[in-house]
Design a protein around this motif. Structure first.
Motif, short mmCIF file in Angstrom:
data_model
loop_
_atom_site.label_atom_id
_atom_site.label_comp_id
_atom_site.label_asym_id
_atom_site.label_seq_id
_atom_site.Cartn_x
_atom_site.Cartn_y
_atom_site.Cartn_z
N GLU A 79 7.27 15.96 3.80
CA GLU A 79 8.08 15.76 2.59
C GLU A 79 8.79 17.07 2.24
O GLU A 79 8.31 18.16 2.56
N ASP B 183 15.05 10.40 7.23
CA ASP B 183 13.84 11.00 7.76
C ASP B 183 14.16 12.42 8.21
O ASP B 183 14.63 12.65 9.33
N LYS C 98 15.46 6.18 2.64
CA LYS C 98 15.48 7.64 2.66
C LYS C 98 15.72 8.15 4.07
O LYS C 98 15.21 7.59 5.03
N ARG D 36 12.27 14.71 9.01
CA ARG D 36 11.42 15.20 10.10
C ARG D 36 12.14 15.13 11.44
O ARG D 36 11.79 15.83 12.37
N GLU D 37 13.15 14.27 11.53
CA GLU D 37 13.92 14.12 12.77
C GLU D 37 14.93 15.26 12.97
O GLU D 37 15.51 15.38 14.04
N ASN E 18 21.15 12.89 13.12
CA ASN E 18 20.00 13.79 13.23
C ASN E 18 19.92 14.42 14.62
O ASN E 18 19.64 15.61 14.76
#
Length: 142
Positions: free
Chosen positions: A45, A29, A27, A31-32, A88
């Motif tokens: 999430e 990330d 998956k 959050r980055e 990212n």
């Protein structure tokens, strides 16, 4: 082959691809990716109940879909993790410069000088972090 045979073959192929994908999940990330911080809950999430909420002209679902399509195109080669870190970092830094490429993709080209500088900067950063891992994976391939 008749059309029924081709259709069954394609269904089986897609089903098998899904099974393999489920077995080997990697998956992204989110959050980055700084612009996605308000798409996530406190655990990092995706907040699925807010995906149809507008983020400018588009829904959050559409913005995430654009990100995922871009990621799928780039997710090739031996260092998928490194490529994702690059993507990212580039997206985050472009958004910091108000170049909202997921909202307005042509802005990448309108601000090409800034975009290239960010690409080079992020590539150098990820290369330093991932060089050893990438090199090890290349040795195993031989």
């Amino acid at each position: 082959m008749d059309s029924n045979t081709i259709e069954e073959f394609l269904k089986d192929l897609v089903k098998r691809i899904c099974e393999i994908g489920k077995e080997y999940q990697l998956k992204p990330d989110l959050r980055e990716v700084e612009p996605f911080q308000h798409f996530l809950d406190k655990n990092g999430e995706i907040n699925y109940s807010d995906l149809d909420r507008r983020d400018g002209k588009f829904t959050r679902r559409e913005i995430l879909a654009r990100y995922l399509v871009l990621m799928v195109v780039l997710d090739q080669g031996p260092d998928i993790i490194g490529v994702r870190k690059l993507l990212n970092g580039v997206i985050t830094n472009l958004y910091r410069e108000e170049i909202r490429i997921l909202h307005r993709p042509l802005d990448f080209f309108k601000e090409l000088g800034i975009s290239i500088d960010i690409l080079i900067e992020q590539h150098e950063s990820v290369k330093k972090i991932r060089a050893e891992t990438w090199g090890s994976s290349r040795c195993r391939e031989r």
